[in-house]
Motif scaffolding. Structure first.
Motif, PDB file in Angstrom:
ATOM      1  N   ILE A 210       0.839  -1.210   0.000  1.00  0.00           N
ATOM      2  CA  ILE A 210       0.000   0.000   0.000  1.00  0.00           C
ATOM      3  C   ILE A 210       0.865   1.248   0.000  1.00  0.00           C
ATOM      4  O   ILE A 210       0.623   2.200  -0.759  1.00  0.00           O
ATOM      5  CB  ILE A 210      -0.948  -0.007   1.223  1.00  0.00           C
ATOM      6  N   TRP A 211       1.911   1.267   0.843  1.00  0.00           N
ATOM      7  CA  TRP A 211       2.768   2.454   0.913  1.00  0.00           C
ATOM      8  C   TRP A 211       3.525   2.648  -0.391  1.00  0.00           C
ATOM      9  O   TRP A 211       3.672   3.776  -0.869  1.00  0.00           O
ATOM     10  CB  TRP A 211       3.755   2.323   2.077  1.00  0.00           C
ATOM     11  N   TRP A 212       4.002   1.560  -0.990  1.00  0.00           N
ATOM     12  CA  TRP A 212       4.759   1.662  -2.248  1.00  0.00           C
ATOM     13  C   TRP A 212       3.887   2.223  -3.367  1.00  0.00           C
ATOM     14  O   TRP A 212       4.283   3.157  -4.070  1.00  0.00           O
ATOM     15  CB  TRP A 212       5.297   0.290  -2.635  1.00  0.00           C
ATOM     16  N   VAL A 213       2.702   1.657  -3.542  1.00  0.00           N
ATOM     17  CA  VAL A 213       1.802   2.127  -4.600  1.00  0.00           C
ATOM     18  C   VAL A 213       1.409   3.583  -4.363  1.00  0.00           C
ATOM     19  O   VAL A 213       1.392   4.401  -5.301  1.00  0.00           O
ATOM     20  CB  VAL A 213       0.553   1.225  -4.683  1.00  0.00           C
ATOM     21  N   SER A 214       1.085   3.928  -3.129  1.00  0.00           N
ATOM     22  CA  SER A 214       0.712   5.308  -2.811  1.00  0.00           C
ATOM     23  C   SER A 214       1.856   6.268  -3.106  1.00  0.00           C
ATOM     24  O   SER A 214       1.645   7.357  -3.659  1.00  0.00           O
ATOM     25  CB  SER A 214       0.313   5.422  -1.328  1.00  0.00           C
ATOM     26  N   THR A 215       3.077   5.865  -2.767  1.00  0.00           N
ATOM     27  CA  THR A 215       4.235   6.719  -3.019  1.00  0.00           C
ATOM     28  C   THR A 215       4.454   6.932  -4.503  1.00  0.00           C
ATOM     29  O   THR A 215       4.732   8.057  -4.952  1.00  0.00           O
ATOM     30  CB  THR A 215       5.502   6.094  -2.387  1.00  0.00           C
ATOM     31  N   VAL A 216       4.330   5.875  -5.294  1.00  0.00           N
ATOM     32  CA  VAL A 216       4.502   5.985  -6.743  1.00  0.00           C
ATOM     33  C   VAL A 216       3.456   6.924  -7.341  1.00  0.00           C
ATOM     34  O   VAL A 216       3.774   7.811  -8.146  1.00  0.00           O
ATOM     35  CB  VAL A 216       4.425   4.594  -7.404  1.00  0.00           C
ATOM     36  N   VAL A 217       2.191   6.722  -6.961  1.00  0.00           N
ATOM     37  CA  VAL A 217       1.108   7.543  -7.525  1.00  0.00           C
ATOM     38  C   VAL A 217       1.270   9.009  -7.130  1.00  0.00           C
ATOM     39  O   VAL A 217       1.153   9.914  -7.975  1.00  0.00           O
ATOM     40  CB  VAL A 217      -0.259   7.001  -7.058  1.00  0.00           C
ATOM     41  N   LEU A 218       1.545   9.261  -5.856  1.00  0.00           N
ATOM     42  CA  LEU A 218       1.679  10.644  -5.393  1.00  0.00           C
ATOM     43  C   LEU A 218       2.914  11.318  -5.999  1.00  0.00           C
ATOM     44  O   LEU A 218       2.865  12.497  -6.370  1.00  0.00           O
ATOM     45  CB  LEU A 218       1.764  10.676  -3.867  1.00  0.00           C
ATOM     46  N   THR A 219       4.005  10.582  -6.118  1.00  0.00           N
ATOM     47  CA  THR A 219       5.216  11.162  -6.706  1.00  0.00           C
ATOM     48  C   THR A 219       5.009  11.462  -8.179  1.00  0.00           C
ATOM     49  O   THR A 219       5.404  12.539  -8.667  1.00  0.00           O
ATOM     50  CB  THR A 219       6.407  10.203  -6.531  1.00  0.00           C
ATOM     51  N   ALA A 220       4.414  10.535  -8.914  1.00  0.00           N
ATOM     52  CA  ALA A 220       4.150  10.766 -10.331  1.00  0.00           C
ATOM     53  C   ALA A 220       3.211  11.951 -10.534  1.00  0.00           C
ATOM     54  O   ALA A 220       3.441  12.811 -11.397  1.00  0.00           O
ATOM     55  CB  ALA A 220       3.563   9.510 -10.966  1.00  0.00           C
ATOM     56  N   GLY A 221       2.154  12.014  -9.731  1.00  0.00           N
ATOM     57  CA  GLY A 221       1.233  13.144  -9.830  1.00  0.00           C
ATOM     58  C   GLY A 221       1.900  14.453  -9.456  1.00  0.00           C
ATOM     59  O   GLY A 221       1.669  15.488 -10.097  1.00  0.00           O
ATOM     60  N   GLY A 222       2.735  14.433  -8.412  1.00  0.00           N
ATOM     61  CA  GLY A 222       3.440  15.640  -8.007  1.00  0.00           C
ATOM     62  C   GLY A 222       4.406  16.128  -9.068  1.00  0.00           C
ATOM     63  O   GLY A 222       4.499  17.337  -9.339  1.00  0.00           O
ATOM     64  N   LEU A 223       5.141  15.210  -9.695  1.00  0.00           N
ATOM     65  CA  LEU A 223       6.073  15.593 -10.759  1.00  0.00           C
ATOM     66  C   LEU A 223       5.332  16.169 -11.962  1.00  0.00           C
ATOM     67  O   LEU A 223       5.805  17.117 -12.605  1.00  0.00           O
ATOM     68  CB  LEU A 223       6.900  14.379 -11.181  1.00  0.00           C
ATOM     69  N   ALA A 224       4.167  15.593 -12.266  1.00  0.00           N
ATOM     70  CA  ALA A 224       3.366  16.115 -13.380  1.00  0.00           C
ATOM     71  C   ALA A 224       2.933  17.558 -13.106  1.00  0.00           C
ATOM     72  O   ALA A 224       3.001  18.424 -13.991  1.00  0.00           O
ATOM     73  CB  ALA A 224       2.145  15.225 -13.598  1.00  0.00           C
ATOM     74  N   LEU A 225       2.501  17.840 -11.888  1.00  0.00           N
ATOM     75  CA  LEU A 225       2.092  19.204 -11.547  1.00  0.00           C
ATOM     76  C   LEU A 225       3.286  20.159 -11.549  1.00  0.00           C
ATOM     77  O   LEU A 225       3.170  21.322 -11.953  1.00  0.00           O
ATOM     78  CB  LEU A 225       1.409  19.224 -10.182  1.00  0.00           C
ATOM     79  N   LEU A 226       4.450  19.668 -11.110  1.00  0.00           N
ATOM     80  CA  LEU A 226       5.636  20.523 -11.061  1.00  0.00           C
ATOM     81  C   LEU A 226       6.147  20.895 -12.448  1.00  0.00           C
ATOM     82  O   LEU A 226       6.511  22.053 -12.699  1.00  0.00           O
ATOM     83  CB  LEU A 226       6.751  19.828 -10.291  1.00  0.00           C
ATOM     84  N   PHE A 227       6.163  19.936 -13.351  1.00  0.00           N
ATOM     85  CA  PHE A 227       6.810  20.152 -14.645  1.00  0.00           C
ATOM     86  C   PHE A 227       5.844  20.497 -15.770  1.00  0.00           C
ATOM     87  O   PHE A 227       6.251  21.088 -16.771  1.00  0.00           O
ATOM     88  CB  PHE A 227       7.616  18.915 -15.039  1.00  0.00           C
ATOM     89  N   LEU A 228       4.573  20.125 -15.629  1.00  0.00           N
ATOM     90  CA  LEU A 228       3.628  20.364 -16.708  1.00  0.00           C
ATOM     91  C   LEU A 228       2.697  21.536 -16.436  1.00  0.00           C
ATOM     92  O   LEU A 228       1.911  21.919 -17.304  1.00  0.00           O
ATOM     93  CB  LEU A 228       2.791  19.098 -16.968  1.00  0.00           C
ATOM     94  N   SER A 229       2.759  22.079 -15.228  1.00  0.00           N
ATOM     95  CA  SER A 229       1.906  23.219 -14.885  1.00  0.00           C
ATOM     96  C   SER A 229       2.759  24.458 -14.672  1.00  0.00           C
ATOM     97  O   SER A 229       3.877  24.378 -14.154  1.00  0.00           O
ATOM     98  CB  SER A 229       1.094  22.920 -13.624  1.00  0.00           C
ATOM     99  N   LYS A 230       2.251  25.595 -15.086  1.00  0.00           N
ATOM    100  CA  LYS A 230       2.973  26.856 -14.920  1.00  0.00           C
ATOM    101  C   LYS A 230       2.408  27.703 -13.777  1.00  0.00           C
ATOM    102  O   LYS A 230       2.910  28.788 -13.516  1.00  0.00           O
ATOM    103  CB  LYS A 230       2.924  27.655 -16.226  1.00  0.00           C
ATOM    104  N   LYS A 231       1.375  27.199 -13.121  1.00  0.00           N
ATOM    105  CA  LYS A 231       0.762  27.948 -12.031  1.00  0.00           C
ATOM    106  C   LYS A 231       1.428  27.585 -10.703  1.00  0.00           C
ATOM    107  O   LYS A 231       1.641  26.413 -10.399  1.00  0.00           O
ATOM    108  CB  LYS A 231      -0.740  27.654 -11.969  1.00  0.00           C
ATOM    109  N   GLY A 232       1.761  28.608  -9.931  1.00  0.00           N
ATOM    110  CA  GLY A 232       2.453  28.401  -8.672  1.00  0.00           C
ATOM    111  C   GLY A 232       1.692  27.543  -7.694  1.00  0.00           C
ATOM    112  O   GLY A 232       2.280  26.728  -6.971  1.00  0.00           O
TER     113      GLY A 232
END
Length: 251
Positions: A152-174
């Motif tokens: 559960i922790w591994w899957v949650s970490t992967v999903v949250l990290t992938a989503g966080g990276l997408a927001l960091l690199f694909l979004s221009k809003k602070g």
């Protein structure tokens, strides 16, 4: 576009699996085989003890018997183990390739092999680096927390990290970038499942070597996967555009 994703992922997965299999056979598989010797040993009983030669087999017999009872099935050493390793590497490479190429396609951005390697580094961060901060790669015989909790922790970490990276690199809003950073930090603020540390037979040097080898192999694999994905995705896109243009001219 769907056909382009399929062709790219299968091509990239097949090519990357060759590297992954070779790296595993040279570095990690020998370490796993070595660690399996210690898997059934008790806290203070290494596989090779200072007992007299006449009693060595008797001392090892209980541990081997316990291991045989705990392990219902496992591939035999040699060709069978190598075959299953290659099959697992091929399926893993193709699966990760599909995820990476699909993410590239959904972003709508043009990629080449250079930018593809950046995508690969993001995949490495999401699927290996971030989870490894809480759950290091494990050898047989290593102590670990409850399997279900770790999954559960591994899957949650992967999903949250992938989503966080997408927001960091694909979004221009602070605001979205701040949310992305928070998503990446969340699983580590919560913490990975803990377990009670007890003395074990597995040498710490063997575990450390396995972690280092796995990290290097995973990093190189994701760089290769990303570079190949960027190259072939752009190449197959050009082929599709050429076919469409030719069809329009003929029409």
């Amino acid at each position: 576009m769907f056909g382009q994703i399929i062709k790219t992922a299968l091509t990239v997965g097949a090519l990357a699996s060759v590297f992954l299999f070779a790296a595993h056979m040279v570095k990690t598989s020998p370490l796993i085989v070595h660690a399996e010797v210690y898997e059934g040993a008790g806290p203070s009983h290494a596989p090779e003890t200072a007992t007299p030669a006449g009693h060595a087999h008797e001392a090892a017999a209980p541990a081997e018997g316990a291991k045989a009872e705990a392990e219902e099935w496992g591939p035999a050493d040699g060709f069978e183990r190598s075959f299953y390793t290659f099959l697992a590497d091929l399926l893993t490479s193709c699966g990760f390739a599909f995820l990476l190429v699909a993410a590239i396609a959904m972003s709508g951005r043009n990629v080449d092999w250079r930018s593809g390697m950046v995508w690969g580094l993001c995949g490495f961060a999401a699927f290996f680096a971030a989870p490894s901060l809480g759950l290091a790669p494990e050898l047989p015989g290593m102590q670990a927390a409850d399997l279900h909790a770790r999954q559960i922790w591994w899957v949650s970490t992967v999903v949250l990290t992938a989503g966080g990276l997408a927001l960091l690199f694909l979004s221009k809003k602070g605001l979205y970038m701040a949310i992305g950073a928070l998503l990446i930090l969340t699983p580590h603020l919560i913490g990975a499942p803990a377990h009670q540390v007890q003395p074990g037979a597995l040498p710490a040097e063997l575990a450390a070597e396995f972690v280092a080898a796995t990290m290097v192999i995973s990093g190189l694999f994701w760089l290769l996967l990303g570079g190949l994905s960027g190259h072939f995705y752009g190449r197959y896109a050009s082929d599709v555009d050429g076919e469409i243009g030719e069809a329009e001219l003929n029409g």
